[in-house]
Write an enzyme that holds these catalytic residues in place. Structure first.
Site, mmCIF file in Angstrom:
data_model
loop_
_atom_site.group_PDB
_atom_site.id
_atom_site.type_symbol
_atom_site.label_atom_id
_atom_site.label_comp_id
_atom_site.label_asym_id
_atom_site.label_seq_id
_atom_site.Cartn_x
_atom_site.Cartn_y
_atom_site.Cartn_z
ATOM 1 N N SER A 166 55.356 64.891 -73.321
ATOM 2 C CA SER A 166 54.549 65.371 -72.197
ATOM 3 C C SER A 166 55.352 66.350 -71.350
ATOM 4 O O SER A 166 56.551 66.544 -71.559
ATOM 5 C CB SER A 166 54.079 64.197 -71.321
ATOM 6 O OG SER A 166 55.168 63.674 -70.588
ATOM 7 N N SER A 207 56.069 66.089 -68.108
ATOM 8 C CA SER A 207 56.506 65.508 -66.831
ATOM 9 C C SER A 207 57.931 65.896 -66.459
ATOM 10 O O SER A 207 58.306 65.779 -65.291
ATOM 11 C CB SER A 207 56.378 63.981 -66.878
ATOM 12 O OG SER A 207 57.332 63.420 -67.757
ATOM 13 N N LYS A 236 62.878 60.083 -67.420
ATOM 14 C CA LYS A 236 62.806 60.631 -66.069
ATOM 15 C C LYS A 236 64.223 60.886 -65.566
ATOM 16 O O LYS A 236 65.203 60.513 -66.189
ATOM 17 C CB LYS A 236 62.100 59.662 -65.108
ATOM 18 C CG LYS A 236 60.713 59.209 -65.531
ATOM 19 C CD LYS A 236 59.682 60.313 -65.496
ATOM 20 C CE LYS A 236 58.314 59.813 -65.960
ATOM 21 N NZ LYS A 236 57.319 60.910 -66.051
ATOM 22 N N SER A 239 53.791 63.949 -62.867
ATOM 23 C CA SER A 239 54.681 62.920 -63.396
ATOM 24 C C SER A 239 54.316 61.569 -62.803
ATOM 25 O O SER A 239 54.257 61.415 -61.582
ATOM 26 C CB SER A 239 56.147 63.246 -63.064
ATOM 27 O OG SER A 239 56.999 62.168 -63.396
#
Length: 287
Positions: free
Chosen positions: A69, A71, A126, A235
């Site tokens: 993705s 994010s 992350k 996100s």
């Protein structure tokens, strides 16, 4: 899925090794000298060394991941294939994820892969923003951090500090029709680029509610970490579901070893999952 694959590798290693060992100790001495090996035994003998090497490498050293993705844009793009250093945040057994050897802890600004707390079968990636004891404030798309107070020292506790942001450009990346602003953010120990959508308000009503603190403030509990995506308005991260337990950490993202480009044209003759190019310029270490 990555967790299931790790368990499968461990099971295959144990089963093939056990079959080979039993045959060597029990059945081989009883077989005639020129008798062929049973098919199962021969297969186990052939695959065991390879499976064992893959299992050890993937479980304790490096594991490949694909970025699914946007994010973590602009740092990581869809189609990037990365290596995650498994021994950065302790050496854990691949099945129960209990710590075998302590090797290190996440630092401010690290890009970490972890088991998603709301669904541990899924891996998330992350950036680490807050360490245990830190106070995080996210207000008007600006991060503020008050580092954990060292109670053992006689020094005063750190004050709340904003993370400096330097504007770079706008329109290099888009979220739907909206051009995104690109900033360089200076964390406590390192700098990196982030994206913001000036047209989207902060969905504070969806933020994780921590008892005793304001809606847009977060105090990181002991043994946990606060993480955010670099694509701040696209996100789902600690702002929405809370903190990452230390035992959920998988490793540190360190290297992009391949990067495929995919067509965003819905009318393109190739399926959307087929790459249309290779972004060689993206290969290298991850900042």
């Amino acid at each position: 899925m990555a967790g299931y694959f790790a368990i499968l590798l461990v099971v295959l290693t144990l089963v093939s090794g056990l079959i080979w060992l039993i045959d060597t100790l029990v059945f081989k001495p009883k077989r005639e000298k020129d008798a062929p090996l049973p098919y199962v035994t021969e297969t186990a003998r052939d695959i065991f060394p390879l499976i064992a090497i893959i299992t050890i490498f993937r479980s304790f050293i490096y594991e490949p991941f694909q970025i699914p993705s946007g994010s973590m844009m602009p740092t990581l793009l869809v189609g990037d294939f990365i290596l995650v250093e498994k021994f950065s945040y302790d050496v854990k057994d691949p099945v129960w994820r209990s710590t075998l050897v302590q090797t290190g802890k996440p630092e401010h600004g690290d890009i970490a892969v972890f088991k998603y707390p709301e669904d541990p079968t899924s891996d998330f990636i992350k950036r680490v923003i807050g360490l245990p004891g830190d106070k995080i404030i996210y207000k008007n798309k600006q991060l503020f951090i008050q580092r954990a107070c060292d109670k053992a020292s006689n020094q005063p506790c750190p004050t709340v500090e904003p993370l400096r942001q330097e504007f770079k450009n706008e329109g290099e990346f888009f979220l739907g029709p909206y051009p995104l602003k690109r900033f360089t953010e200076q964390n406590l120990t390192k700098s990196y680029d982030i994206l913001q959508n000036a047209m989207l308000p902060e969905p504070i009503h969806n933020y994780y509610r921590q008892p005793g603190v304001a809606t847009n403030e977060f105090v990181v509990p002991e043994g946990h970490y606060f993480v955010m995506g670099d694509n701040r308005d696209n996100s789902r991260d600690s702002r929405y579901w809370g903190f990452v337990p230390e035992q959920n950490l998988v490793g540190k993202a360190v290297f992009i070893w391949m990067s495929f480009e995919f067509s965003e044209d819905p009318n393109h003759w190739l399926p959307s999952w087929v790459p249309v190019g290779v972004r060689f310029e993206r290969l290298g270490t991850i900042e």
